[in-house]
Write a protein that holds these residues in place. Structure first.
Motif, PDB file in Angstrom:
ATOM      1  N   ALA A  10     -21.452 -31.946   9.786  1.00  0.00           N
ATOM      2  CA  ALA A  10     -22.663 -33.245  10.480  1.00  0.00           C
ATOM      3  C   ALA A  10     -22.937 -32.139  11.120  1.00  0.00           C
ATOM      4  CB  ALA A  10     -21.343 -33.675  11.575  1.00  0.00           C
ATOM      5  N   THR A  11     -23.642 -31.019  11.664  1.00  0.00           N
ATOM      6  CA  THR A  11     -24.293 -30.155  12.463  1.00  0.00           C
ATOM      7  C   THR A  11     -25.446 -30.201  11.483  1.00  0.00           C
ATOM      8  OG1 THR A  11     -22.802 -29.912  14.608  1.00  0.00           O
ATOM      9  CG2 THR A  11     -25.284 -28.797  14.594  1.00  0.00           C
ATOM     10  N   LEU A  12     -25.548 -29.893  10.831  1.00  0.00           N
ATOM     11  CA  LEU A  12     -26.495 -28.971   9.231  1.00  0.00           C
ATOM     12  C   LEU A  12     -26.918 -30.678   9.023  1.00  0.00           C
ATOM     13  CD1 LEU A  12     -27.392 -27.328   7.746  1.00  0.00           C
ATOM     14  CD2 LEU A  12     -25.411 -28.221   6.011  1.00  0.00           C
ATOM     15  N   PHE A  13     -26.644 -31.563   8.901  1.00  0.00           N
ATOM     16  CA  PHE A  13     -27.257 -32.799   8.532  1.00  0.00           C
ATOM     17  C   PHE A  13     -28.120 -33.963   9.470  1.00  0.00           C
ATOM     18  CE2 PHE A  13     -27.468 -38.033   8.322  1.00  0.00           C
ATOM     19  CZ  PHE A  13     -28.321 -37.628   7.573  1.00  0.00           C
ATOM     20  N   LEU A  14     -27.860 -33.880  10.873  1.00  0.00           N
ATOM     21  CA  LEU A  14     -28.312 -33.962  12.152  1.00  0.00           C
ATOM     22  C   LEU A  14     -29.411 -32.865  12.420  1.00  0.00           C
ATOM     23  CD1 LEU A  14     -28.882 -35.951  14.207  1.00  0.00           C
ATOM     24  CD2 LEU A  14     -27.481 -34.066  15.178  1.00  0.00           C
ATOM     25  N   THR A  15     -29.377 -31.256  12.146  1.00  0.00           N
ATOM     26  CA  THR A  15     -30.755 -30.752  12.318  1.00  0.00           C
ATOM     27  C   THR A  15     -31.585 -30.547  11.339  1.00  0.00           C
ATOM     28  OG1 THR A  15     -28.757 -29.272  13.501  1.00  0.00           O
ATOM     29  CG2 THR A  15     -31.245 -28.203  12.655  1.00  0.00           C
ATOM     30  N   ALA A  16     -31.056 -31.197  10.210  1.00  0.00           N
ATOM     31  CA  ALA A  16     -32.081 -31.250   9.072  1.00  0.00           C
ATOM     32  C   ALA A  16     -32.735 -31.725   8.797  1.00  0.00           C
ATOM     33  CB  ALA A  16     -30.430 -30.908   7.476  1.00  0.00           C
ATOM     34  N   VAL A  17     -32.041 -33.171   9.121  1.00  0.00           N
ATOM     35  CA  VAL A  17     -33.154 -34.557   9.430  1.00  0.00           C
ATOM     36  C   VAL A  17     -34.011 -34.769  10.816  1.00  0.00           C
ATOM     37  CG1 VAL A  17     -32.551 -36.633   9.664  1.00  0.00           C
ATOM     38  CG2 VAL A  17     -30.986 -36.128   7.920  1.00  0.00           C
ATOM     39  N   LEU A  18     -33.219 -33.728  11.988  1.00  0.00           N
ATOM     40  CA  LEU A  18     -34.212 -33.860  12.524  1.00  0.00           C
ATOM     41  C   LEU A  18     -35.652 -32.703  12.638  1.00  0.00           C
ATOM     42  CD1 LEU A  18     -31.792 -33.964  15.845  1.00  0.00           C
ATOM     43  CD2 LEU A  18     -33.058 -36.428  14.718  1.00  0.00           C
ATOM     44  N   SER A  19     -34.959 -32.150  11.547  1.00  0.00           N
ATOM     45  CA  SER A  19     -36.067 -31.429  11.033  1.00  0.00           C
ATOM     46  C   SER A  19     -37.268 -31.569  10.090  1.00  0.00           C
ATOM     47  CB  SER A  19     -35.647 -29.684  10.897  1.00  0.00           C
ATOM     48  OG  SER A  19     -34.895 -28.786  11.820  1.00  0.00           O
ATOM     49  N   LEU A  20     -36.514 -31.875   9.259  1.00  0.00           N
ATOM     50  CA  LEU A  20     -37.719 -32.827   8.594  1.00  0.00           C
ATOM     51  C   LEU A  20     -38.420 -34.146   9.031  1.00  0.00           C
ATOM     52  CD1 LEU A  20     -38.441 -33.084   5.336  1.00  0.00           C
ATOM     53  CD2 LEU A  20     -36.545 -34.943   4.881  1.00  0.00           C
ATOM     54  N   LEU A  21     -37.919 -34.902   9.990  1.00  0.00           N
ATOM     55  CA  LEU A  21     -38.943 -35.360  10.894  1.00  0.00           C
ATOM     56  C   LEU A  21     -39.643 -34.474  11.692  1.00  0.00           C
ATOM     57  CD1 LEU A  21     -36.590 -37.878  11.529  1.00  0.00           C
ATOM     58  CD2 LEU A  21     -37.998 -38.626   9.785  1.00  0.00           C
ATOM     59  N   ARG A  48     -24.423 -17.120  21.387  1.00  0.00           N
ATOM     60  CA  ARG A  48     -23.105 -17.011  21.255  1.00  0.00           C
ATOM     61  C   ARG A  48     -22.040 -16.040  22.088  1.00  0.00           C
ATOM     62  NH1 ARG A  48     -19.448 -21.350  20.538  1.00  0.00           N
ATOM     63  NH2 ARG A  48     -18.129 -20.427  19.673  1.00  0.00           N
ATOM     64  N   ALA A  49     -22.377 -14.523  20.808  1.00  0.00           N
ATOM     65  CA  ALA A  49     -22.121 -13.694  20.920  1.00  0.00           C
ATOM     66  C   ALA A  49     -22.163 -12.509  22.109  1.00  0.00           C
ATOM     67  CB  ALA A  49     -22.655 -12.963  19.862  1.00  0.00           C
ATOM     68  N   VAL A  50     -23.392 -12.645  22.536  1.00  0.00           N
ATOM     69  CA  VAL A  50     -23.706 -11.968  24.253  1.00  0.00           C
ATOM     70  C   VAL A  50     -23.645 -12.981  25.633  1.00  0.00           C
ATOM     71  CG1 VAL A  50     -25.525 -10.692  23.082  1.00  0.00           C
ATOM     72  CG2 VAL A  50     -26.067 -13.162  23.586  1.00  0.00           C
ATOM     73  N   LEU A  65     -29.073 -27.396  19.126  1.00  0.00           N
ATOM     74  CA  LEU A  65     -28.518 -28.226  17.646  1.00  0.00           C
ATOM     75  C   LEU A  65     -27.195 -27.183  17.393  1.00  0.00           C
ATOM     76  CD1 LEU A  65     -31.231 -30.491  16.729  1.00  0.00           C
ATOM     77  CD2 LEU A  65     -29.320 -31.531  18.627  1.00  0.00           C
ATOM     78  N   TRP A  66     -27.164 -26.653  17.038  1.00  0.00           N
ATOM     79  CA  TRP A  66     -27.148 -25.756  16.646  1.00  0.00           C
ATOM     80  C   TRP A  66     -25.425 -25.041  17.322  1.00  0.00           C
ATOM     81  CZ3 TRP A  66     -25.987 -25.606  11.071  1.00  0.00           C
ATOM     82  CH2 TRP A  66     -26.703 -25.910  10.576  1.00  0.00           C
ATOM     83  N   LEU A  67     -25.719 -24.902  18.577  1.00  0.00           N
ATOM     84  CA  LEU A  67     -24.796 -24.525  19.724  1.00  0.00           C
ATOM     85  C   LEU A  67     -24.189 -25.251  20.201  1.00  0.00           C
ATOM     86  CD1 LEU A  67     -27.088 -22.500  21.521  1.00  0.00           C
ATOM     87  CD2 LEU A  67     -25.303 -21.755  20.926  1.00  0.00           C
ATOM     88  N   ALA A  68     -24.102 -26.329  19.892  1.00  0.00           N
ATOM     89  CA  ALA A  68     -23.581 -27.546  20.605  1.00  0.00           C
ATOM     90  C   ALA A  68     -22.326 -28.092  19.227  1.00  0.00           C
ATOM     91  CB  ALA A  68     -24.184 -29.381  20.166  1.00  0.00           C
ATOM     92  N   GLY A  69     -23.186 -28.398  18.198  1.00  0.00           N
ATOM     93  CA  GLY A  69     -21.948 -28.019  16.419  1.00  0.00           C
ATOM     94  C   GLY A  69     -21.306 -26.620  16.882  1.00  0.00           C
ATOM     95  N   LEU A  70     -20.940 -25.718  17.270  1.00  0.00           N
ATOM     96  CA  LEU A  70     -20.313 -24.384  17.530  1.00  0.00           C
ATOM     97  C   LEU A  70     -18.955 -24.514  18.222  1.00  0.00           C
ATOM     98  CD1 LEU A  70     -22.777 -21.406  16.476  1.00  0.00           C
ATOM     99  CD2 LEU A  70     -20.774 -22.348  14.959  1.00  0.00           C
ATOM    100  N   ASP A  71     -19.958 -24.650  19.555  1.00  0.00           N
ATOM    101  CA  ASP A  71     -18.618 -25.353  20.602  1.00  0.00           C
ATOM    102  C   ASP A  71     -17.987 -26.610  20.207  1.00  0.00           C
ATOM    103  OD1 ASP A  71     -20.146 -23.847  22.742  1.00  0.00           O
ATOM    104  OD2 ASP A  71     -21.290 -24.758  23.542  1.00  0.00           O
ATOM    105  N   GLY A  72     -18.211 -26.947  18.869  1.00  0.00           N
ATOM    106  CA  GLY A  72     -17.457 -28.159  18.744  1.00  0.00           C
ATOM    107  C   GLY A  72     -16.026 -27.803  17.611  1.00  0.00           C
ATOM    108  N   ILE A  73     -16.261 -26.572  17.114  1.00  0.00           N
ATOM    109  CA  ILE A  73     -14.928 -25.972  16.894  1.00  0.00           C
ATOM    110  C   ILE A  73     -13.851 -25.366  17.434  1.00  0.00           C
ATOM    111  CG2 ILE A  73     -14.572 -24.266  14.674  1.00  0.00           C
ATOM    112  CD1 ILE A  73     -17.876 -24.071  14.219  1.00  0.00           C
TER     113      ILE A  73
END
Length: 292
Positions: free
Chosen positions: A212-223, A98-100, A175-183
């Motif tokens: 919310a993005t943290l929860f989704l990303t963590a669950v998918l990464s755990l699986l 996002r910064a570049v 996934l993080w980018l999608a969450g950042l774009d929603g702020i």
């Protein structure tokens, strides 16, 4: 005068139409998920052929099995090390992209390439790099250092972690980018008006908005941690030379080859219960933090 809300009555046949549209999905869910789940639970309390009821005997056998204890310990260790590293690294990559912008598009694409690499190719690369006579040991010998037996020592565990991070960082970054774009930008503007610096803005604005993005990303990464078995199996086989990468998936595969269905089903039920408990606990903690 009291005002009464006019509620629209469902049209005749609307419920039947909805049921007709939902029927294929419900049938697929029952046939491909709920039915196998029920059969797994049933087989966990029966003998291997599934003809005699054994109660909790399979569960006691699994919990007392030394191979299961080793595999569970290695898998838990792998998850506890990988998950925080992956979440932190992928979030850092997302912030960097996002910064570049707009130059970050090419950067983002380069981190998605590992997802397109076949697992067999990764296994071959792993062998070429970390074999006893591989490229890494050749470089170490050239520097006058002693070679490392990556596949036969605890170093294999860290090689597996590096492979997992390399392959999954790009996916989590998206996934993080999608969450950042929603702020909303107005939140950052308000923080800037209050005199908040970048670090304070990140901790007080960005991270709370990403719960919310943290929860989704963590669950998918755990699986996804359970998919790393493919690389370990192709490189080291059913019984790895190093005990540090003997995971639950190795144990399940070996019990399946032996047709030890009772213990296999019991172990699968135990793992599913542990994962479900962790996910529900995590969701509850995040919800409590959000309410505060």
């Amino acid at each position: 005068m009291k005002r009464f809300e006019m509620r629209k009555k469902p049209a005749r046949g609307e419920g039947a139409a909805a049921a007709a549209f939902l029927a294929p999905s419900a049938a697929g869910l029952g046939l491909l998920l709920l039915l196998p789940l029920a059969e797994t639970v049933r087989r966990s309390v029966t003998n291997a052929p599934g003809t005699a009821f054994l109660g909790l005997e399979n569960y006691r056998s699994v919990l007392g099995n030394t191979a299961f204890q080793l595999a569970a310990k290695n898998t838990a260790r792998f998850i506890c090390v990988c998950l925080p590293l992956l979440l932190a690294a992928s979030l850092a990559l997302a912030l960097l992209v996002r910064a570049v912008r707009p130059a970050g598009r090419a950067f983002k694409t380069s981190y998605l390439l590992p997802m397109a690499v076949p697992v067999a190719s990764i296994a071959l690369l792993w062998q070429a790099l970390f074999h006893q006579n591989g490229l890494v040991n050749a470089a170490l010998s050239g520097l006058g250092l002693a070679p490392v037996d990556f596949m036969g020592t605890g170093a294999a565990f860290w090689v597996l972690i590096g492979t997992y991070l390399w392959k999954n960082s790009g996916y989590d970054m998206i996934l993080w980018l999608a969450g950042l774009d929603g702020i909303p930008e107005s939140v950052y503007e308000a923080a800037a008006v209050d005199g908040a610096g970048r670090w304070i803005t990140f901790w007080r604005v960005t991270l709370p908005e990403l719960s919310a993005t943290l929860f989704l990303t963590a669950v998918l990464s755990l699986l996804n941690t359970f998919k790393v078995f493919r690389e370990a199996y192709l490189v080291a086989g059913s019984y790895p030379q190093s005990d540090s990468i003997y995971l639950l998936q190795h144990l399940f595969n070996n019990w399946f080859l032996k047709l030890d269905m009772g213990r296999l089903a019991a172990a699968a039920v135990l793992v599913a219960l542990v994962l479900l408990s962790v996910i529900l606990l995590w969701q509850r903690l995040l919800r409590r933090e959000g309410e505060e």
